[in-house]
Motif scaffolding. Sequence first.
Motif, PDB file in Angstrom:
ATOM      1  N   GLU A  29       0.830  -1.206   0.000  1.00  0.00           N
ATOM      2  CA  GLU A  29       0.000   0.000   0.000  1.00  0.00           C
ATOM      3  C   GLU A  29       0.871   1.266   0.000  1.00  0.00           C
ATOM      4  N   THR A  30       1.889   1.277   0.858  1.00  0.00           N
ATOM      5  CA  THR A  30       2.792   2.427   0.916  1.00  0.00           C
ATOM      6  C   THR A  30       3.539   2.591  -0.402  1.00  0.00           C
ATOM      7  N   LEU A  31       3.997   1.475  -0.965  1.00  0.00           N
ATOM      8  CA  LEU A  31       4.722   1.530  -2.235  1.00  0.00           C
ATOM      9  C   LEU A  31       3.829   2.076  -3.354  1.00  0.00           C
ATOM     10  N   PHE A  32       2.575   1.641  -3.369  1.00  0.00           N
ATOM     11  CA  PHE A  32       1.663   2.102  -4.418  1.00  0.00           C
ATOM     12  C   PHE A  32       1.396   3.603  -4.308  1.00  0.00           C
ATOM     13  N   VAL A  33       1.197   4.082  -3.080  1.00  0.00           N
ATOM     14  CA  VAL A  33       0.938   5.521  -2.898  1.00  0.00           C
ATOM     15  C   VAL A  33       2.186   6.329  -3.255  1.00  0.00           C
ATOM     16  N   GLY A  34       3.365   5.807  -2.901  1.00  0.00           N
ATOM     17  CA  GLY A  34       4.606   6.479  -3.302  1.00  0.00           C
ATOM     18  C   GLY A  34       4.733   6.556  -4.815  1.00  0.00           C
ATOM     19  N   LYS A  35       4.359   5.472  -5.488  1.00  0.00           N
ATOM     20  CA  LYS A  35       4.396   5.441  -6.956  1.00  0.00           C
ATOM     21  C   LYS A  35       3.395   6.454  -7.544  1.00  0.00           C
ATOM     22  N   ALA A  36       2.195   6.490  -6.926  1.00  0.00           N
ATOM     23  CA  ALA A  36       1.159   7.409  -7.414  1.00  0.00           C
ATOM     24  C   ALA A  36       1.594   8.864  -7.248  1.00  0.00           C
ATOM     25  N   LEU A  37       2.285   9.175  -6.145  1.00  0.00           N
ATOM     26  CA  LEU A  37       2.743  10.551  -5.923  1.00  0.00           C
ATOM     27  C   LEU A  37       3.826  10.923  -6.935  1.00  0.00           C
ATOM     28  N   ALA A  38       4.764   9.996  -7.190  1.00  0.00           N
ATOM     29  CA  ALA A  38       5.805  10.265  -8.194  1.00  0.00           C
ATOM     30  C   ALA A  38       5.174  10.471  -9.565  1.00  0.00           C
ATOM     31  N   LYS A  39       4.173   9.660  -9.880  1.00  0.00           N
ATOM     32  CA  LYS A  39       3.488   9.773 -11.174  1.00  0.00           C
ATOM     33  C   LYS A  39       2.799  11.132 -11.312  1.00  0.00           C
ATOM     34  N   ALA A  40       2.265  11.650 -10.177  1.00  0.00           N
ATOM     35  CA  ALA A  40       1.607  12.968 -10.209  1.00  0.00           C
ATOM     36  C   ALA A  40       2.599  14.071 -10.579  1.00  0.00           C
ATOM     37  N   PHE A  41       3.887  13.858 -10.288  1.00  0.00           N
ATOM     38  CA  PHE A  41       4.938  14.809 -10.677  1.00  0.00           C
ATOM     39  C   PHE A  41       5.424  14.532 -12.100  1.00  0.00           C
ATOM     40  N   GLY A  42       4.960  13.421 -12.695  1.00  0.00           N
ATOM     41  CA  GLY A  42       5.429  13.040 -14.028  1.00  0.00           C
ATOM     42  C   GLY A  42       6.703  12.236 -13.991  1.00  0.00           C
ATOM     43  N   SER A  43       6.974  11.592 -12.845  1.00  0.00           N
ATOM     44  CA  SER A  43       8.223  10.837 -12.686  1.00  0.00           C
ATOM     45  C   SER A  43       7.941   9.333 -12.569  1.00  0.00           C
ATOM     46  N   SER A  44       8.884   8.552 -13.054  1.00  0.00           N
ATOM     47  CA  SER A  44       8.811   7.091 -12.870  1.00  0.00           C
ATOM     48  C   SER A  44      10.080   6.580 -12.207  1.00  0.00           C
ATOM     49  N   LEU A  45      10.759   7.454 -11.457  1.00  0.00           N
ATOM     50  CA  LEU A  45      12.004   7.071 -10.782  1.00  0.00           C
ATOM     51  C   LEU A  45      11.672   6.352  -9.475  1.00  0.00           C
ATOM     52  N   LEU A  46      11.567   5.034  -9.555  1.00  0.00           N
ATOM     53  CA  LEU A  46      11.237   4.199  -8.396  1.00  0.00           C
ATOM     54  C   LEU A  46      12.301   3.122  -8.258  1.00  0.00           C
ATOM     55  N   GLU A  47      12.734   2.839  -7.043  1.00  0.00           N
ATOM     56  CA  GLU A  47      13.725   1.781  -6.847  1.00  0.00           C
ATOM     57  C   GLU A  47      13.567   1.149  -5.470  1.00  0.00           C
ATOM     58  N   GLY A  48      13.591  -0.177  -5.451  1.00  0.00           N
ATOM     59  CA  GLY A  48      13.465  -0.899  -4.180  1.00  0.00           C
ATOM     60  C   GLY A  48      14.736  -1.625  -3.784  1.00  0.00           C
ATOM     61  N   ARG A  49      15.698  -1.689  -4.697  1.00  0.00           N
ATOM     62  CA  ARG A  49      16.966  -2.393  -4.398  1.00  0.00           C
ATOM     63  C   ARG A  49      17.946  -1.372  -3.844  1.00  0.00           C
ATOM     64  N   GLN A  50      17.715  -0.971  -2.605  1.00  0.00           N
ATOM     65  CA  GLN A  50      18.402   0.188  -2.044  1.00  0.00           C
ATOM     66  C   GLN A  50      19.898  -0.016  -1.851  1.00  0.00           C
ATOM     67  N   THR A  51      20.356  -1.263  -1.739  1.00  0.00           N
ATOM     68  CA  THR A  51      21.783  -1.489  -1.492  1.00  0.00           C
ATOM     69  C   THR A  51      22.610  -1.444  -2.769  1.00  0.00           C
ATOM     70  N   GLY A  52      21.964  -1.249  -3.916  1.00  0.00           N
ATOM     71  CA  GLY A  52      22.713  -1.102  -5.162  1.00  0.00           C
ATOM     72  C   GLY A  52      22.663  -2.312  -6.069  1.00  0.00           C
ATOM     73  N   MET A  53      21.913  -3.343  -5.720  1.00  0.00           N
ATOM     74  CA  MET A  53      21.794  -4.501  -6.605  1.00  0.00           C
ATOM     75  C   MET A  53      21.133  -4.074  -7.910  1.00  0.00           C
ATOM     76  N   ASP A  54      21.591  -4.669  -9.006  1.00  0.00           N
ATOM     77  CA  ASP A  54      21.083  -4.289 -10.321  1.00  0.00           C
ATOM     78  C   ASP A  54      20.954  -5.558 -11.157  1.00  0.00           C
ATOM     79  N   TYR A  55      19.737  -5.907 -11.518  1.00  0.00           N
ATOM     80  CA  TYR A  55      19.513  -7.083 -12.369  1.00  0.00           C
ATOM     81  C   TYR A  55      18.272  -6.845 -13.211  1.00  0.00           C
ATOM     82  N   ASP A  56      18.116  -7.626 -14.253  1.00  0.00           N
ATOM     83  CA  ASP A  56      17.005  -7.449 -15.180  1.00  0.00           C
ATOM     84  C   ASP A  56      15.703  -7.887 -14.525  1.00  0.00           C
ATOM     85  N   THR A  57      14.706  -6.992 -14.519  1.00  0.00           N
ATOM     86  CA  THR A  57      13.417  -7.306 -13.892  1.00  0.00           C
ATOM     87  C   THR A  57      12.279  -7.282 -14.907  1.00  0.00           C
ATOM     88  N   SER A  58      12.635  -7.392 -16.200  1.00  0.00           N
ATOM     89  CA  SER A  58      11.592  -7.324 -17.233  1.00  0.00           C
ATOM     90  C   SER A  58      10.647  -8.521 -17.172  1.00  0.00           C
TER      91      SER A  58
END
Length: 666
Positions: free
Chosen positions: A318-347
């Motif tokens: 629920e918190t993640l969705f509202v955070g996403k909705a607020l970013a979208k209201a600014f016109g942004s899609s900059l969302l990240e949950g891998r806070q320690t720097g992990m980077d892998y394909d999530t397609s």
Amino acid sequence: MPKVKVDGVEIEVPQGATVLQACELAGKEIPRFCYHERLSIAGNCRMCLVEVKPGPPKPQASCALPAADNQEIFTNTPMVKNAREGVMEFLLINHPLDCPICDQGGECDLQDQSVAYGRGSSRFEENKRAVTEKYMGPIVKTVMTRCIQCTRCIRFAEEVAGVEEIGAIYRGENMQITSYLEEAVTSELSGNVVDLCPVGALTSKPYAFEARPWELKKTLTIDVMDAVGTNIRLDSRGRQVLRCVPRINEDVNEEWATDKTRHAVDGLVRRRLDRPFVRRDGKLVEATWDEAFAAIADVAKTVGDSVAVVSGDLADCETLFVGKALAKAFGSSLLEGRQTGMDYDTSSLAAVNFNTTIAGVETADVILLVGTNLRWEAALVNTRIRKAIKKGAKVFAVGPETDLTYKVEWLGADLAVLGNLPAAVTDAFAKAQRPMMIVGGAAMKGAQGATLALVDTLGLIKDGWNGYNVLHFSASRMGGLMLGYAQKGGIADLHAAKLVFFLGADECDFTRFGGFKVYIGHHGDAGAHHADVVLPGASYAEKSGTWVNLEGRVQRGERAVFPPGDAREDWTILRALSEKLGKTLPFDTLEELRAAMAVDCPDLATLGLAKFAWNPPALAAKAEGVLAGYPIKDFYLTNAICRASPTMQRCSAELIHGETFAEAAE
């Protein structure tokens, strides 16, 4: 299937069932102390006596007697009644009269069964024996005079936890249960012996003398200390959670919980954020909600669409969705949950999911672990592998050698071995009916493509079976990936954002963020120290939320207590803030929020396993690098709640770092 009669009623029982199980299938209650469904049969308490014909004219222990065709079983004859009263009388010979001060009082098997099956008096007048207390570590408190030698704790340590550190010494009346050399038990599952103990010999040390069970409000929720999604019950009194115990869920945690799940709850009332803070002249100072919102609004006017949201490890959907909705209201899609720097394909979500399911691990016949320390990252998946090994499974592993509590054939720490696996591995997989690979966080960045290339090479996908598994160890990770909390370049893409919201994120490198930082969380940990504005949120115990575990299982938990002070549920903070920013979000209640979330991500609308189609991305199959270690460095201090918990701090000091603690008598 054998047919037996239980008190005159004929029933059919599975092949290999015991007489005790046959009686339970017939709806008869059989008292027991040593027998437990998930442990081997000991047959040493003799409380489960029944009368069986044909057979000797005496009561027999039903837990150790196989059910056979044409058996007649009697559970309530005078012979059985007298035998059980006699056994109970023997068990109580040395048991102390501790009920008024025993933490097991009110949920004690010995109390319940002595009332139901015991005599009203005892014929023994000899002195009771006394046993010195044993030291088993920061989690388990011992009062061994109460022990009835059921040996459940010994069997659990050996068979489930895989740490053979509890045993019996001496014989007969002098027999005593103790840990090896009376040292702390090093298993991360040691707290389960408290639930297993049918008397008050082993109780919870942090919970000792805190409350009686009938005083507590019981709330069913989901654990967030790892990504397994352990089903738990939080017991609270007033506004404080006093205890956490596991609930039975055969598909997830069976009936076990890790020590971190059980005992981090004392961190819920320490180091809490209970009012907003705003940074002025380099220092965080107390502020009102209006002042904190105004400080964010002043910055928001100038940032355009340069807004990012970083999710912490404990955030609910629920918190993640509202955070996403607020970013979208600014016109942004900059969302990240891998806070320690992990980077892998999530397609493809199937390619980052634990597809075999947790329960399915038990049926695997050959397993390859790549870059994962399962014992710390998902201890309750590790116990399933122990079950698979008992059925004949073989385990290979790539990574630094560590003790996983079972036999592993280590292939080295160089990821390049994935491109040229030894013949012993390929032969074992060629013969396997249910092959399985588990890829951990240590290998996902450098070897995701190489592991996906092995899907066909090792034949991991068969009819009705998908043996490719990615093991997450953050409760919010799968839910975050389903909601789009992943950038192609990882968290580095968010560093340049001018306004960044941290949803309980404490593990990231805050020095790389140059913009205005807003931290919404429940503990004064690293995130709060680096923030420009701190907004006090609610912990998992203080809100109703949805979490998705590592196998894509959508689960919901309920609120046990209210947040302290001025703290509020995280989604309500973001909803109120959106109004102040002139970007009001279109929901006012939790139900409306969940309805909107279901539209955005339909898989989150229904509880249970989400279905992900298998369409893995085409990635370079080359694996490079040598694994120097695993992501979790200290099992007991992985998040802000644990770091605030005195119990977890002591567990870390003693069990990880080898510090010694003198007991009072010393």
